[in-house]
Write a protein that holds these residues in place. Structure first.
Motif: not given
Ligand SMILES: Cc1cc2nc3c(=O)[nH]c(=O)nc-3n(C[C@H](O)[C@H](O)[C@H](O)COP(=O)(O)OP(=O)(O)OC[C@H]3O[C@@H](n4cnc5c(N)ncnc54)[C@H](O)[C@@H]3O)c2cc1C
Length: 292
Positions: A8-10, A12-14, A31-34, A44-46, A125-127
């Motif tokens: 659930v969520g597309g 970087i993590g998903g 599943a990505e809601r966007a 992003i810096s890695l 979107e996952v409900r």
């Molecule tokens: C200021 C700042 C700077 C950062 N800099 C760095 C960096 O330099 N290097 C680094 O590694 N990290 C950095 N991070 C952290 C990093 O950006 C986040 O940890 C990472 O992007 C989170 O990814 P994610 O996939 O977990 O979540 P998200 O990117 O939030 O993705 C979640 C996804 O789930 C989708 N979603 C939500 N609910 C639903 C649903 N019910 N059904 C379907 N889809 C859904 C959303 O639309 C979204 O696309 C930074 C964060 C911040 C705030």
């Protein structure tokens, strides 16, 4: 051979979770809601651990090709004095790679490219998630299906609703995760960190002198990451109450950072107002309860 999973969520993590699961034999639907995967985010810096994870997922080379190694930089005071210097060649020698900087959109694209057609379903979107069966998990999706194609978990489509049955659900729905709340209803959830962040990618290359820098001032931090094409991401982190939104954020930042060292004013001058993103930063201050 693994079973079937719904991620659930597309973000970087998903996407990373989906690639990893597929690599060990799972069938995966993300599943990505966007509805559309626009070029969102700034940079992003890695670090070496992130690059090692991307190598393990088979996406490291594509990310390196789109990223810029950060050899020079460090931490500065607003007047320009260096508080600490970073030498990327030392990191490269000790850890195998310097820090690398990449537009978030390019990182996302590289991860998407590592997934087969149809694995990522946008506009989905996952409900709800129902695990009361004790075995398989039932996931209810709504939406227009976006750019979806064939699902790999068993799927029943009804109008704009779709039910997926899977062995595993991965909650990668971001810091405000609805699924986390569903799994841990007593968990307090994310809290405002006290900081708000404004970010953008410059419209054109900027004379930077160092690949990256982080400048610490009273109640504010300003950083940049240089990209391969000479443009840069910058971010300004400000101590502020949540929800405060200046009418013209870029003008407010140009005033706030006018007397900070270059390239801070130059980065702001090279930015279009519509490119500025503004988010309040939330964090999980309480450790999550264990799953088992
Ligand atoms: C200021 C700042 C700077 C950062 N800099 C760095 C960096 O330099 N290097 C680094 O590694 N990290 C950095 N991070 C952290 C990093 O950006 C986040 O940890 C990472 O992007 C989170 O990814 P994610 O996939 O977990 O979540 P998200 O990117 O939030 O993705 C979640 C996804 O789930 C989708 N979603 C939500 N609910 C639903 C649903 N019910 N059904 C379907 N889809 C859904 C959303 O639309 C979204 O696309 C930074 C964060 C911040 C705030």
């Amino acid at each position: 051979m693994g079973g079937s999973a719904v991620v659930v969520g597309g973000g970087i993590g998903g996407l990373a979770a989906a690639i990893g699961l597929r690599a060990v034999g799972w069938e995966v639907v993300v599943a990505e809601r966007a509805p559309v995967l626009a070029d969102v985010g700034a940079g992003i810096s890695l670090h070496a651990n992130g690059m090692r994870a991307l190598d393990a997922l088979g996406a490291g080379e594509a990310v390196r090709a789109a990223a810029r190694p950060q050899y020079t930089g460090g931490t500065r005071a607003p007047g320009g004095r260096w508080l600490a210097r970073m030498d990327g060649t030392v990191l490269e020698r000790e850890l195998g790679t310097p820090l690398v900087g990449i537009p978030r959109a390019d990182l996302h694209r590289a991860l998407r490219a590592a997934l087969p057609e149809g694995c990522l379903r946008t506009g989905a979107e996952v409900r709800s998630v129902d695990d009361s069966d004790g075995g398989r998990v039932r996931v209810l999706l709504t939406g227009d299906g976006g750019e979806s194609a064939t699902a790999t978990a068993s799927s029943t489509v009804t109008g704009t609703e779709d039910v997926l049955d899977a062995d595993l659900v991965v909650a990668a729905d971001g810091v405000g995760s609805r699924l986390r709340h569903r799994l841990f209803p007593d968990y307090p959830g994310p809290a405002y960190s006290g900081s708000t962040v404004l970010r953008a990618v410059t419209a054109h290359p900027v004379e930077l002198r160092t690949d990256f820098a982080l400048t610490w001032g009273r109640g504010a931090e300003f950083g940049h990451i240089a990209f391969r094409d000479g443009r840069a991401e910058w971010h300004a982190v400000l101590n502020a109450p949540p929800g405060v939104r200046p009418a013209d954020p870029l003008a407010a930042l140009r005033r706030r950072f006018a007397d900070w060292h270059e390239p801070v004013p130059a980065l702001l001058a090279a930015t279009r107002p519509e490119a500025v993103l503004h988010h309040d930063i939330h964090e999980l201050t309480v450790p999550l309860p264990a799953f088992t």
